[in-house]
Design an enzyme around this catalytic site. Sequence first.
Site, short mmCIF file in Angstrom:
data_model
loop_
_atom_site.label_atom_id
_atom_site.label_comp_id
_atom_site.label_asym_id
_atom_site.label_seq_id
_atom_site.Cartn_x
_atom_site.Cartn_y
_atom_site.Cartn_z
CG PHE A 289 -0.28 0.42 2.50
CD1 PHE A 289 -0.06 1.76 2.81
CD2 PHE A 289 0.17 -0.53 3.41
CE1 PHE A 289 0.59 2.14 3.97
CE2 PHE A 289 0.83 -0.16 4.58
CZ PHE A 289 1.02 1.17 4.85
CE LYS B 129 -2.97 -8.39 -4.91
NZ LYS B 129 -3.37 -7.51 -3.79
CD GLU C 248 -5.64 -6.03 0.16
OE1 GLU C 248 -4.83 -6.13 -0.78
OE2 GLU C 248 -5.49 -6.57 1.27
CB SER D 223 4.60 -7.59 5.59
OG SER D 223 3.70 -8.58 5.14
CB CYS E 92 10.53 -0.62 2.81
SG CYS E 92 11.33 -0.04 1.33
CD GLU F 15 8.38 -2.88 8.29
OE1 GLU F 15 7.73 -3.92 8.08
OE2 GLU F 15 8.90 -2.21 7.38
P1 NAD Z 1 1.38 -6.75 2.93
O1 NAD Z 1 2.41 -7.82 2.99
O2 NAD Z 1 0.28 -6.78 3.92
O3 NAD Z 1 0.68 -6.72 1.48
C1 NAD Z 1 1.43 -6.71 0.29
C2 NAD Z 1 0.65 -7.40 -0.82
O4 NAD Z 1 0.45 -8.78 -0.46
C3 NAD Z 1 -0.73 -6.82 -1.07
O5 NAD Z 1 -0.94 -6.76 -2.46
C4 NAD Z 1 -1.68 -7.80 -0.39
O6 NAD Z 1 -2.92 -7.90 -1.05
C5 NAD Z 1 -0.94 -9.11 -0.46
N1 NAD Z 1 -1.16 -9.97 0.72
C6 NAD Z 1 -1.38 -9.56 2.00
N2 NAD Z 1 -1.51 -10.63 2.81
C7 NAD Z 1 -1.36 -11.73 2.05
C8 NAD Z 1 -1.36 -13.13 2.32
N3 NAD Z 1 -1.56 -13.60 3.55
N4 NAD Z 1 -1.17 -13.98 1.29
C9 NAD Z 1 -0.96 -13.52 0.04
N5 NAD Z 1 -0.95 -12.21 -0.27
C10 NAD Z 1 -1.12 -11.31 0.71
O7 NAD Z 1 2.18 -5.36 3.00
P2 NAD Z 1 1.59 -3.89 3.15
O8 NAD Z 1 1.07 -3.69 4.53
O9 NAD Z 1 0.72 -3.55 2.00
O10 NAD Z 1 2.93 -3.03 2.97
C11 NAD Z 1 3.81 -2.70 4.03
C12 NAD Z 1 5.00 -3.63 4.08
O11 NAD Z 1 5.69 -3.62 2.82
C13 NAD Z 1 6.03 -3.21 5.12
O12 NAD Z 1 6.50 -4.34 5.79
C14 NAD Z 1 7.13 -2.57 4.28
O13 NAD Z 1 8.42 -2.59 4.86
C15 NAD Z 1 7.09 -3.44 3.06
N6 NAD Z 1 7.72 -2.78 1.93
C16 NAD Z 1 8.95 -3.23 1.55
C17 NAD Z 1 9.62 -2.60 0.52
C18 NAD Z 1 10.98 -3.06 0.12
O14 NAD Z 1 11.49 -2.57 -0.88
N7 NAD Z 1 11.61 -3.98 0.82
C19 NAD Z 1 9.03 -1.52 -0.14
C20 NAD Z 1 7.76 -1.09 0.27
C21 NAD Z 1 7.12 -1.73 1.31
#
Ligand code: NAD
Length: 491
Positions: free
Chosen positions: A151, A175, A178, A228, A283, A384
Amino acid sequence: MNILKNYIDGVWTASASKETVDVVNPATQEVMAKVPFGSGTSVDVDLAVQAAFKAFKEWSKVPVLKRVQVLYKLKSLMEENMESLAETITMESGKTYGESVGEIQRAIENIEVACGTPMLIAGDVIEDIATGIDEMMIRQPLGVAACITPFNFPSMIVFWFLPYAIATGNAFVVKPSEKVPLTMMKIFEMIDQLDIPKGLVSLVHGGKDSVDAILEHPTIKAISFVGSTPVARYIYSKGTANGKRVQAQGGAKNPVVILPDADIEMSSKIIADSVYGCAGQRCLAASTIITVDDQKKQIKEALYETVKSRTTGYGLDKDINMGPVITPQSKERITGLIQKGIDEGANLLLDGRNAHISGYERGNFLTPTILENVALDKELIKTEIFGPVMSLIAMKNIDEALKFVNGGDYGNMACIFTGSGANARKFRNEADAGNIGINIGVAAPMAQFPFSGWKDSFFGDLHGQGKHAIEFFTQTKVIIERWPNIWSRKF
Ligand code: NAD
């Protein structure tokens, strides 16, 4: 209420799923749209992949110089629509308008680098590798690739992958999160104007169900994930078990060391921007600030003064430095972590838990928090936070600081502030993180360089952006050939 459509086979298409979740403005709680969710979304993924595969067959035969022409057009469209794109990013993610413009610029830079694919995709040739035999390596596209994004950067992160994937001849399925699907809806209105085969680039909405459909689809050859760490680990293990090429970027916990010879005023400003920019939801947000030796008091005061003057509010209003966090649940989790830190002995210098933003009383606002003397073995230091919270800790020297930096589970970023080249060099060589900042607070690689997370911040081999992306989206083919000159033979 507007139920968002997918973009499949070049057409805006209603999802097969009847389930939806709300897309909510985090500053106002206004429901802006409903996004398809649930098991029906796996049908959408299959339709998108079938169309993508057909488009790939045609697109992979288009010369690379012609393929990149559509990227020039996309860049122009994004520049022309910068204002409305930035407003949408702010409305759905909460970041300030300036931060939204910044992320679109970073997205565009990736398009620009991918426009160099006609050179970057070149292979190798060695003539006469053995007498009369030549050998060459060429790069060919994989087929259909997909990305799953978080997000916090609704536009930029897709562009760590998409321009490189299509420039190298692949078809691509996006994708988005959401929580922030509206920015991609806007970008796909631009993609709809490109001269590309129908189905080459598709947009499918959803959450875990659509992700699982991507992980299981036999036609998808490569997956790029950002989110994450627990989900990144899941995507990497399931995707690779299903025979796919996977790059999965995870979460982070970024330490910053300030040495006594640093420029304190400049460092404090940069560090405050790193901790509180995007409300700490980057991140590459600095999280644990390590003072070394005797400058602890000075740094603390300088940081306190800088941080106190930061303004919090709705990102579309003027002179706002920081917006809300993404959801009420996220706000609750962050305030819980702050309380836990206090219970475990931390000293609260600045408390951001009781934010009152006039006119936006229902928003998920927190103002900046600073804690000092946080226990090193406790959750606040290890987890985090992904919110506007700074933990100040003190160490005796650079070696002790490096030991702490390298003891963490993550390896996304580590930064040092110093006036000493020797100390900077030591830190650069010894810190266990993939992105290092020296007198820089957000060490985000520009588009020419790989976004190099390490340890629990990355699962895979090749990262997003630049040459790594070109390699990720192509497979090498080596040809060894002999052409005997039969016409010169005497019969
Ligand atoms: P998230 O992991 O909750 O969601 C990321 C994506 O995965 C979304 O599209 C979501 O629909 C999908 N998703 C969520 N839960 C899932 C599951 N159980 N099974 C399959 N798909 C699933 O992450 P978020 O809250 O949207 O974003 C924040 C996180 O992203 C933080 O931990 C941040 O550090 C990380 N991030 C990392 C970088 C990097 O370059 N390392 C960059 C940006 C964000």
